[in-house]
Design a protein around this motif. Sequence first.
Motif, mmCIF file in Angstrom:
data_model
loop_
_atom_site.group_PDB
_atom_site.id
_atom_site.type_symbol
_atom_site.label_atom_id
_atom_site.label_comp_id
_atom_site.label_asym_id
_atom_site.label_seq_id
_atom_site.Cartn_x
_atom_site.Cartn_y
_atom_site.Cartn_z
ATOM 1 N N THR A 86 -36.545 -87.969 -73.248
ATOM 2 C CA THR A 86 -37.770 -87.201 -73.443
ATOM 3 C C THR A 86 -37.398 -85.740 -73.669
ATOM 4 O O THR A 86 -36.349 -85.275 -73.229
ATOM 5 N N ALA A 87 -38.266 -85.041 -74.358
ATOM 6 C CA ALA A 87 -38.006 -83.631 -74.657
ATOM 7 C C ALA A 87 -39.161 -82.777 -74.182
ATOM 8 O O ALA A 87 -40.318 -83.213 -74.164
ATOM 9 N N THR A 88 -38.821 -81.575 -73.788
ATOM 10 C CA THR A 88 -39.833 -80.574 -73.477
ATOM 11 C C THR A 88 -39.421 -79.278 -74.168
ATOM 12 O O THR A 88 -38.256 -79.078 -74.490
ATOM 13 N N VAL A 89 -40.398 -78.433 -74.403
ATOM 14 C CA VAL A 89 -40.123 -77.133 -75.008
ATOM 15 C C VAL A 89 -40.397 -76.052 -73.970
ATOM 16 O O VAL A 89 -41.471 -76.017 -73.362
ATOM 17 N N ASP A 90 -39.417 -75.189 -73.766
ATOM 18 C CA ASP A 90 -39.621 -74.025 -72.902
ATOM 19 C C ASP A 90 -40.319 -72.961 -73.737
ATOM 20 O O ASP A 90 -39.708 -72.305 -74.579
ATOM 21 N N LYS A 91 -41.599 -72.808 -73.501
ATOM 22 C CA LYS A 91 -42.388 -71.901 -74.343
ATOM 23 C C LYS A 91 -42.052 -70.433 -74.105
ATOM 24 O O LYS A 91 -42.408 -69.578 -74.911
ATOM 25 N N ASP A 92 -41.378 -70.149 -73.014
ATOM 26 C CA ASP A 92 -40.925 -68.769 -72.797
ATOM 27 C C ASP A 92 -39.721 -68.446 -73.677
ATOM 28 O O ASP A 92 -39.369 -67.277 -73.833
ATOM 29 N N VAL A 93 -39.109 -69.488 -74.223
ATOM 30 C CA VAL A 93 -37.890 -69.316 -75.026
ATOM 31 C C VAL A 93 -38.148 -69.575 -76.514
ATOM 32 O O VAL A 93 -37.502 -68.995 -77.380
ATOM 33 N N CYS A 94 -39.102 -70.442 -76.834
ATOM 34 C CA CYS A 94 -39.432 -70.764 -78.229
ATOM 35 C C CYS A 94 -39.793 -69.490 -78.988
ATOM 36 O O CYS A 94 -40.554 -68.647 -78.508
ATOM 37 N N ILE A 95 -39.204 -69.352 -80.190
ATOM 38 C CA ILE A 95 -39.490 -68.179 -81.027
ATOM 39 C C ILE A 95 -40.340 -68.547 -82.245
ATOM 40 O O ILE A 95 -40.395 -67.799 -83.223
ATOM 41 N N SER A 96 -40.962 -69.710 -82.206
ATOM 42 C CA SER A 96 -41.893 -70.144 -83.261
ATOM 43 C C SER A 96 -41.235 -70.242 -84.630
ATOM 44 O O SER A 96 -41.884 -69.978 -85.644
ATOM 45 N N SER A 97 -39.974 -70.626 -84.647
ATOM 46 C CA SER A 97 -39.298 -70.735 -85.940
ATOM 47 C C SER A 97 -39.896 -71.839 -86.802
ATOM 48 O O SER A 97 -39.830 -71.779 -88.025
ATOM 49 N N SER A 146 -33.375 -71.086 -80.791
ATOM 50 C CA SER A 146 -33.460 -70.346 -79.531
ATOM 51 C C SER A 146 -33.063 -71.188 -78.322
ATOM 52 O O SER A 146 -33.086 -70.706 -77.196
ATOM 53 N N GLY A 147 -32.714 -72.457 -78.558
ATOM 54 C CA GLY A 147 -32.343 -73.327 -77.447
ATOM 55 C C GLY A 147 -33.508 -73.653 -76.531
ATOM 56 O O GLY A 147 -33.324 -73.879 -75.331
ATOM 57 N N ALA A 148 -34.701 -73.721 -77.106
ATOM 58 C CA ALA A 148 -35.898 -73.931 -76.286
ATOM 59 C C ALA A 148 -36.167 -75.394 -75.956
ATOM 60 O O ALA A 148 -36.940 -75.680 -75.048
ATOM 61 N N ILE A 149 -35.527 -76.298 -76.693
ATOM 62 C CA ILE A 149 -35.814 -77.722 -76.497
ATOM 63 C C ILE A 149 -34.851 -78.301 -75.467
ATOM 64 O O ILE A 149 -33.636 -78.212 -75.607
ATOM 65 N N ARG A 150 -35.397 -78.863 -74.417
ATOM 66 C CA ARG A 150 -34.607 -79.511 -73.373
ATOM 67 C C ARG A 150 -34.804 -81.023 -73.489
ATOM 68 O O ARG A 150 -35.923 -81.494 -73.695
ATOM 69 N N VAL A 151 -33.716 -81.746 -73.345
ATOM 70 C CA VAL A 151 -33.773 -83.208 -73.439
ATOM 71 C C VAL A 151 -33.351 -83.799 -72.106
ATOM 72 O O VAL A 151 -32.363 -83.352 -71.507
ATOM 73 N N HIS A 152 -34.099 -84.773 -71.636
ATOM 74 C CA HIS A 152 -33.807 -85.438 -70.374
ATOM 75 C C HIS A 152 -33.631 -86.928 -70.603
ATOM 76 O O HIS A 152 -34.302 -87.524 -71.449
ATOM 77 N N ASP A 153 -32.719 -87.517 -69.831
ATOM 78 C CA ASP A 153 -32.517 -88.955 -69.964
ATOM 79 C C ASP A 153 -33.573 -89.705 -69.149
ATOM 80 O O ASP A 153 -34.465 -89.096 -68.543
ATOM 81 N N GLU A 154 -33.435 -91.026 -69.129
ATOM 82 C CA GLU A 154 -34.458 -91.858 -68.494
ATOM 83 C C GLU A 154 -34.535 -91.654 -66.987
ATOM 84 O O GLU A 154 -35.521 -92.023 -66.364
ATOM 85 N N LEU A 155 -33.489 -91.022 -66.406
ATOM 86 C CA LEU A 155 -33.506 -90.739 -64.968
ATOM 87 C C LEU A 155 -33.965 -89.309 -64.679
ATOM 88 O O LEU A 155 -34.021 -88.880 -63.527
ATOM 89 N N GLY A 156 -34.242 -88.571 -65.741
ATOM 90 C CA GLY A 156 -34.732 -87.214 -65.565
ATOM 91 C C GLY A 156 -33.646 -86.153 -65.585
ATOM 92 O O GLY A 156 -33.943 -84.962 -65.453
ATOM 93 N N ALA A 157 -32.401 -86.568 -65.755
ATOM 94 C CA ALA A 157 -31.296 -85.607 -65.811
ATOM 95 C C ALA A 157 -31.254 -84.941 -67.180
ATOM 96 O O ALA A 157 -31.485 -85.595 -68.194
ATOM 97 N N GLU A 158 -30.958 -83.641 -67.200
ATOM 98 C CA GLU A 158 -30.899 -82.931 -68.472
ATOM 99 C C GLU A 158 -29.658 -83.390 -69.248
ATOM 100 O O GLU A 158 -28.556 -83.454 -68.708
ATOM 101 N N VAL A 159 -29.887 -83.707 -70.518
ATOM 102 C CA VAL A 159 -28.801 -84.159 -71.390
ATOM 103 C C VAL A 159 -28.062 -82.929 -71.917
ATOM 104 O O VAL A 159 -28.683 -81.985 -72.407
ATOM 105 N N GLU A 160 -26.738 -82.974 -71.798
ATOM 106 C CA GLU A 160 -25.927 -81.854 -72.293
ATOM 107 C C GLU A 160 -25.922 -81.890 -73.808
ATOM 108 O O GLU A 160 -25.651 -82.940 -74.413
ATOM 109 N N LEU A 161 -26.190 -80.777 -74.433
ATOM 110 C CA LEU A 161 -26.296 -80.729 -75.897
ATOM 111 C C LEU A 161 -24.981 -80.369 -76.547
ATOM 112 O O LEU A 161 -24.147 -79.749 -75.969
#
Length: 72
Positions: free
Chosen positions: A4-15, A57-72
């Motif tokens: 799953t992915a989430t966007v950190d809106k404090d980091v997104c630069i609306s590219s 901007s590195g705003a997109i975070r990806v998490h695996d099925e266990l909720g751990a952040e996936v290293e990009l």
Amino acid sequence: MTYTATVDKDVCISSGRCVADAPEAFDFDDDELAEAVPGHPGLSDAALVELARVCPSGAIRVHDELGAEVEL
Ligand code: SF4
């Protein structure tokens, strides 16, 4: 699709890159900041990771099925 992915809106630069590359999976909110569409329709885990990698901007975070952040 297990990631799953989430966007950190404090980091997104609306590219708009994620919205342009995967309009079925990312959208703009009223402030023109990106947000992930629940379930990321049409995107494989690999494609989701690649979109996160190329976000300028590195705003997109990806998490695996266990909720751990996936290293990009
Ligand atoms: S690619 Fe990154 S910076 Fe650009 S709109 Fe998407 S989340 Fe925001």
